[in-house]
Scaffold this motif. Structure first.
Motif, PDB file in Angstrom:
ATOM      1  N   ARG A 149      -3.481  45.860 -83.562  1.00 19.55           N
ATOM      2  CA  ARG A 149      -2.751  47.114 -83.581  1.00 19.55           C
ATOM      3  C   ARG A 149      -2.808  47.721 -84.973  1.00 19.55           C
ATOM      4  O   ARG A 149      -2.869  47.000 -85.973  1.00 19.55           O
ATOM      5  N   GLY A 174       5.642  48.241 -77.280  1.00 18.78           N
ATOM      6  CA  GLY A 174       5.046  47.536 -78.405  1.00 18.78           C
ATOM      7  C   GLY A 174       5.737  46.200 -78.583  1.00 18.78           C
ATOM      8  O   GLY A 174       6.750  45.914 -77.927  1.00 18.78           O
ATOM      9  N   GLU A 207       4.375  42.954 -76.220  1.00 16.04           N
ATOM     10  CA  GLU A 207       4.118  44.311 -75.748  1.00 16.04           C
ATOM     11  C   GLU A 207       3.827  44.311 -74.251  1.00 16.04           C
ATOM     12  O   GLU A 207       3.031  43.509 -73.753  1.00 16.04           O
TER      13      GLU A 207
END
Length: 242
Positions: A149, A174, A207
């Motif tokens: 990410r 997330g 997530e």
């Protein structure tokens, strides 16, 4: 079976056994063939026992605060709520609070049939240094994320859920990392076992994982939640059907 209510008052720990202020509440005393004694011991910041040893050993269960325990010849070890310490029979040791926080533990001990008492030694720090570390660094979580990410900032929120409130099944857009401050909660990722989180515990909500439960127990729960966020993202919680 006999239910004994917890006494409303505590007794100051004997000055010859403790440095600083500590209080003892008797929870169970030997009765009949049982020779088990259970006490709740509350240490003020900086209070600690002298070096001592028990003929048949002892078990300590930390319930609140932060403290240290040390056996003779070994390093002082940090202890937190939920930690259990088993002290061997005849093992010289001491235990107590850190210099800045109080600490409460249960002390469970079998008393010898011949009445042999606990033997007291020097105050901790005399005779043999009580090697309490001035600085500790403990790894609490090392979590690999499900996918790489881009993260340009982290949001930290203090969240309180009142007793009796149930968050219900949900997902986050997330990863979320959390640390319990006060209270407790039943936590479960769908398809995995439930666990009870208490002060000092950390957790990770992956997530898009379905969080089946984050339900406070009778005292509610307050925790810090850390949200790693990418450019233009806002942490979002989506409720799911039960």
């Amino acid at each position: 079976m006999h239910v004994r209510r917890v006494p409303a008052t505590s007794t100051a720990a004997p000055a010859e056994a403790v440095t600083g202020s500590a209080w003892i509440t008797s929870l169970a005393v030997p009765e009949g063939p049982s020779r088990t004694r259970v006490d709740r011991v509350q240490f003020a910041p900086g209070a600690r026992t002298r070096w001592h040893r028990h003929p048949l050993g002892q078990v300590l269960v930390v319930t609140e605060g932060t403290g240290y325990v040390q056996r003779r010849g070994g390093p002082a070890q940090l202890i937190r709520p939920g930690d259990t310490v088993r002290v061997a029979a005849g093992e010289w040791h001491w235990h107590g609070a850190t210099d800045t926080t109080p600490m409460t533990h249960l002390a469970i001990e079998e008393l010898p049939a011949d009445g042999t008492p606990t033997e007291l030694g020097d105050p901790a720090g005399e005779g043999e240094p009580a090697a309490v570390p001035a600085f500790t660094r403990t790894l609490l979580v090392d979590q690999q994320l499900a996918a790489p990410r881009v993260i340009d900032h982290v949001e930290i929120r203090r969240i309180t859920i009142a007793p009796g409130e149930h968050l219900g099944p949900h997902v986050h857009n997330g990863p979320v990392f959390g640390s319990i401050e006060t209270g407790s909660a039943v936590y479960q990722i769908e398809g995995e076992p439930e666990t009870v989180l208490t002060p000092g515990d950390v957790f990770h909500e992956p997530e898009s994982a379905r969080i089946a439960r984050f339900d406070p127990e009778g005292d509610g729960v307050t925790f810090l939640a850390y949200f790693p966020v990418g450019p233009g993202e806002t942490p979002t919680l989506t409720m799911l059907d039960s």
